[in-house]
Write a protein that holds these residues in place. Structure first.
Motif, mmCIF file in Angstrom:
data_model
loop_
_atom_site.group_PDB
_atom_site.id
_atom_site.type_symbol
_atom_site.label_atom_id
_atom_site.label_comp_id
_atom_site.label_asym_id
_atom_site.label_seq_id
_atom_site.Cartn_x
_atom_site.Cartn_y
_atom_site.Cartn_z
ATOM 1 N N LEU A 183 0.819 -1.222 0.000
ATOM 2 C CA LEU A 183 0.000 0.000 0.000
ATOM 3 C C LEU A 183 0.854 1.275 0.000
ATOM 4 C CD1 LEU A 183 -2.845 1.337 0.323
ATOM 5 C CD2 LEU A 183 -2.517 1.142 2.799
ATOM 6 N N GLU A 184 1.927 1.247 0.821
ATOM 7 C CA GLU A 184 2.818 2.407 0.942
ATOM 8 C C GLU A 184 3.324 2.915 -0.408
ATOM 9 O OE1 GLU A 184 5.759 2.446 4.159
ATOM 10 O OE2 GLU A 184 7.320 2.681 2.653
ATOM 11 N N ARG A 185 3.570 1.998 -1.343
ATOM 12 C CA ARG A 185 4.114 2.381 -2.638
ATOM 13 C C ARG A 185 3.093 3.107 -3.512
ATOM 14 N NH1 ARG A 185 6.665 3.898 -4.747
ATOM 15 N NH2 ARG A 185 7.875 2.837 -6.345
ATOM 16 N N TYR A 186 1.837 3.123 -3.092
ATOM 17 C CA TYR A 186 0.788 3.754 -3.895
ATOM 18 C C TYR A 186 0.216 5.012 -3.227
ATOM 19 C CZ TYR A 186 1.279 -0.567 -6.410
ATOM 20 O OH TYR A 186 1.818 -1.599 -7.129
ATOM 21 N N VAL A 187 0.163 5.010 -1.897
ATOM 22 C CA VAL A 187 -0.418 6.171 -1.220
ATOM 23 C C VAL A 187 0.594 6.917 -0.354
ATOM 24 C CG1 VAL A 187 -2.706 5.113 -1.251
ATOM 25 C CG2 VAL A 187 -1.297 4.906 0.801
ATOM 26 N N GLY A 188 1.847 6.435 -0.330
ATOM 27 C CA GLY A 188 2.917 7.147 0.356
ATOM 28 C C GLY A 188 3.458 8.239 -0.568
ATOM 29 N N ARG A 189 4.372 9.019 -0.032
ATOM 30 C CA ARG A 189 4.935 10.160 -0.745
ATOM 31 C C ARG A 189 5.372 9.835 -2.182
ATOM 32 N NH1 ARG A 189 9.795 12.602 -1.590
ATOM 33 N NH2 ARG A 189 9.815 14.863 -1.231
ATOM 34 N N ASP A 190 6.251 8.839 -2.321
ATOM 35 C CA ASP A 190 6.819 8.551 -3.637
ATOM 36 C C ASP A 190 5.774 8.063 -4.633
ATOM 37 O OD1 ASP A 190 9.156 9.313 -2.545
ATOM 38 O OD2 ASP A 190 10.038 7.302 -2.404
ATOM 39 N N GLY A 191 4.840 7.267 -4.153
ATOM 40 C CA GLY A 191 3.782 6.753 -5.029
ATOM 41 C C GLY A 191 2.957 7.888 -5.601
ATOM 42 N N ILE A 192 2.632 8.866 -4.759
ATOM 43 C CA ILE A 192 1.819 10.005 -5.207
ATOM 44 C C ILE A 192 2.596 10.832 -6.233
ATOM 45 C CG2 ILE A 192 0.729 12.161 -4.453
ATOM 46 C CD1 ILE A 192 0.158 10.793 -1.766
ATOM 47 N N ILE A 193 3.873 11.088 -5.932
ATOM 48 C CA ILE A 193 4.687 11.896 -6.854
ATOM 49 C C ILE A 193 4.828 11.173 -8.199
ATOM 50 C CG2 ILE A 193 6.982 12.885 -7.243
ATOM 51 C CD1 ILE A 193 7.139 13.266 -4.155
ATOM 52 N N GLU A 194 5.081 9.866 -8.134
ATOM 53 C CA GLU A 194 5.225 9.091 -9.382
ATOM 54 C C GLU A 194 3.979 9.193 -10.252
ATOM 55 O OE1 GLU A 194 7.939 5.655 -7.428
ATOM 56 O OE2 GLU A 194 6.237 4.934 -8.624
ATOM 57 N N ARG A 195 2.815 9.032 -9.619
ATOM 58 C CA ARG A 195 1.579 9.100 -10.409
ATOM 59 C C ARG A 195 1.370 10.487 -10.988
ATOM 60 N NH1 ARG A 195 -2.340 8.501 -7.282
ATOM 61 N NH2 ARG A 195 -1.273 7.375 -5.641
ATOM 62 N N PHE A 196 1.775 11.499 -10.240
ATOM 63 C CA PHE A 196 1.661 12.868 -10.743
ATOM 64 C C PHE A 196 2.542 13.056 -11.983
ATOM 65 C CE2 PHE A 196 2.643 17.261 -11.254
ATOM 66 C CZ PHE A 196 1.434 17.901 -10.988
ATOM 67 N N MET A 197 3.801 12.572 -11.892
ATOM 68 C CA MET A 197 4.755 12.731 -13.006
ATOM 69 C C MET A 197 4.256 12.016 -14.253
ATOM 70 S SD MET A 197 7.477 14.270 -11.596
ATOM 71 C CE MET A 197 9.158 13.702 -11.503
ATOM 72 N N ILE A 198 3.750 10.806 -14.065
ATOM 73 C CA ILE A 198 3.265 10.042 -15.217
ATOM 74 C C ILE A 198 2.150 10.817 -15.917
ATOM 75 C CG2 ILE A 198 2.008 7.934 -15.906
ATOM 76 C CD1 ILE A 198 3.631 6.493 -13.624
ATOM 77 N N ALA A 199 1.220 11.352 -15.124
ATOM 78 C CA ALA A 199 0.098 12.091 -15.713
ATOM 79 C C ALA A 199 0.599 13.353 -16.414
ATOM 80 C CB ALA A 199 -0.914 12.445 -14.627
ATOM 81 N N ARG A 200 1.554 14.020 -15.788
ATOM 82 C CA ARG A 200 2.066 15.256 -16.392
ATOM 83 C C ARG A 200 2.816 14.965 -17.682
ATOM 84 N NH1 ARG A 200 6.147 19.612 -13.774
ATOM 85 N NH2 ARG A 200 7.533 17.834 -13.972
ATOM 86 N N ASN A 201 3.594 13.862 -17.668
ATOM 87 C CA ASN A 201 4.354 13.500 -18.879
ATOM 88 C C ASN A 201 3.449 13.122 -20.041
ATOM 89 O OD1 ASN A 201 6.644 14.053 -17.504
ATOM 90 N ND2 ASN A 201 7.156 11.913 -17.041
ATOM 91 N N LYS A 202 2.207 12.756 -19.711
ATOM 92 C CA LYS A 202 1.239 12.476 -20.784
ATOM 93 C C LYS A 202 0.756 13.782 -21.418
ATOM 94 C CE LYS A 202 -0.763 8.126 -19.213
ATOM 95 N NZ LYS A 202 -1.768 7.667 -18.232
ATOM 96 N N GLY A 203 1.227 14.902 -20.873
ATOM 97 C CA GLY A 203 0.901 16.197 -21.460
ATOM 98 C C GLY A 203 -0.339 16.842 -20.860
ATOM 99 N N LEU A 204 -0.827 16.286 -19.743
ATOM 100 C CA LEU A 204 -2.000 16.889 -19.118
ATOM 101 C C LEU A 204 -1.615 18.224 -18.469
ATOM 102 C CD1 LEU A 204 -3.550 13.669 -17.551
ATOM 103 C CD2 LEU A 204 -4.349 14.907 -19.564
ATOM 104 N N ASP A 205 -2.495 19.193 -18.559
ATOM 105 C CA ASP A 205 -2.243 20.544 -18.057
ATOM 106 C C ASP A 205 -2.180 20.605 -16.541
ATOM 107 O OD1 ASP A 205 -1.835 21.994 -20.218
ATOM 108 O OD2 ASP A 205 -3.810 22.992 -20.264
#
Ligand SMILES: [Zn+2]
Length: 318
Positions: free
Chosen positions: A183-205
């Motif tokens: 669970l930690e890998r998905y809702v902990g600090r790094d998991g949240i940042i990773e998901r943010f980066m992936i979404a941003r790299n897809k070009g989302l505003d």
């Protein structure tokens, strides 16, 4: 009035305070510790700092009931021995409560910092007046504490409550604990940042640039951007809440608690995470326990460690 001393032992520093029966902090202070010293000397130093706070408080000695210390790492709460203190390896194997109690002349109690924080919320925070409470802290790591029938549940070898390492994905992302899919890998600090980066790299505003934390993307920056209406940040936090909610459903089905209290830095994103977590939990858990449980934000904030450590005395002496 009875008073309880709490010692929040971190990596390089300690916070020491005294609370009254209502959980109100009378006095608090912080001190440095030198991790290069011998473990027993560090423990003696902690006792001396505690002595100072006790005498600074002006309280009559007999009103102080005992001393609680919360520490990260592996430990044995029954013998008061630290086992593995990752940031201060010299403290490994030290019988800290024996040293505290010898020097201070008061009973001393040890537990891990997340269990301590859970007890603090249970007695004096969001869990006040309840009997069955689960606490989760969301930060770099994700920790947990389980209180059933008014008592902290420690398990057969004192490791109960490692809720951040419940497996939510077979063959999932690898975790610092050595397993994968925690669970930690998905809702902990790094998991949240990773998901943010992936979404941003897809070009989302996103307008995250305005809220960066010393130039970095952090859960705090994402929460601030969400507050200002940034859609991508809102979506990432919502998704975090949904993942958390599925884990909460498991806890609700397994333990039927009255409340699940969410603390730690990431909980400051508040309803951006808690709203979707609650909704997903309600959808996935059995209806009867889901209807009873409240998903609440922790109330003790920065003092959670201190009040929690002092709560160890309350838990052990009542
Ligand atoms: Zn893990």
């Amino acid at each position: 009035m009875k008073y309880y001393v709490g010692i929040d032992f971190g990596g390089t520093g300690i916070k020491i305070g005294i609370i009254d029966e209502n959980g109100k902090i009378l006095i608090k202070d912080s001190f440095d510790t030198d991790p290069s010293k011998r473990g027993e000397d560090i423990a003696r130093h902690i006792a001396e700092c505690t002595e100072k706070v006790m005498s600074d408080s002006g309280l009559p000695r007999e009103a102080i009931q005992g001393v609680g210390i919360g520490s990260p790492g592996l430990l044995n709460p029954e013998t008061g021995q630290l086992k593995v203190v990752v940031n201060v390896p010299n403290m490994n194997d030290v019988f800290i409560t024996r040293i505290l109690s010898d020097i201070l002349g008061k009973p001393a109690f040890l537990d891990n910092d997340v269990n301590a924080m859970s007890l603090g919320e249970f007695y004096y925070g969001a869990g006040k007046g309840l009997k069955h409470v689960i606490a989760l802290t969301l930060g770099t790591g994700v920790g947990g504490g389980i209180i059933l029938n008014g008592e902290l549940y420690r398990g057969a070898s004192f490791t109960a409550g490692e809720l951040g390492h419940m497996s939510i994905a077979r063959d999932g992302k690898s975790c610092p604990c050595g397993n994968s899919g925690c669970l930690e890998r998905y809702v902990g600090r790094d998991g949240i940042i990773e998901r943010f980066m992936i979404a941003r790299n897809k070009g989302l505003d996103t307008n995250i640039e305005k809220y960066l934390d010393k130039g970095k993307i952090t859960p705090k920056a994402i929460a601030m951007a969400a507050e200002a209406g940034d859609k991508l940040s809102i979506k990432v936090l919502e998704e975090t809440g949904e993942i958390l909610g599925a884990a909460l459903a498991t806890l609700v089905n397994a333990l039927n608690p009255q409340a699940i209290i969410i603390g730690g830095g990431i909980a400051n994103a508040g309803e951006f995470i808690l709203g979707p977590a609650r909704k997903t939990m309600l959808r996935l858990a059995y209806a009867i326990p889901a209807k009873v449980v409240k998903v609440l934000k922790a109330e003790l904030g920065n003092d959670a460690g201190l009040v929690g450590s002092a709560s160890l005395v309350v838990a052990n002496l009542s």
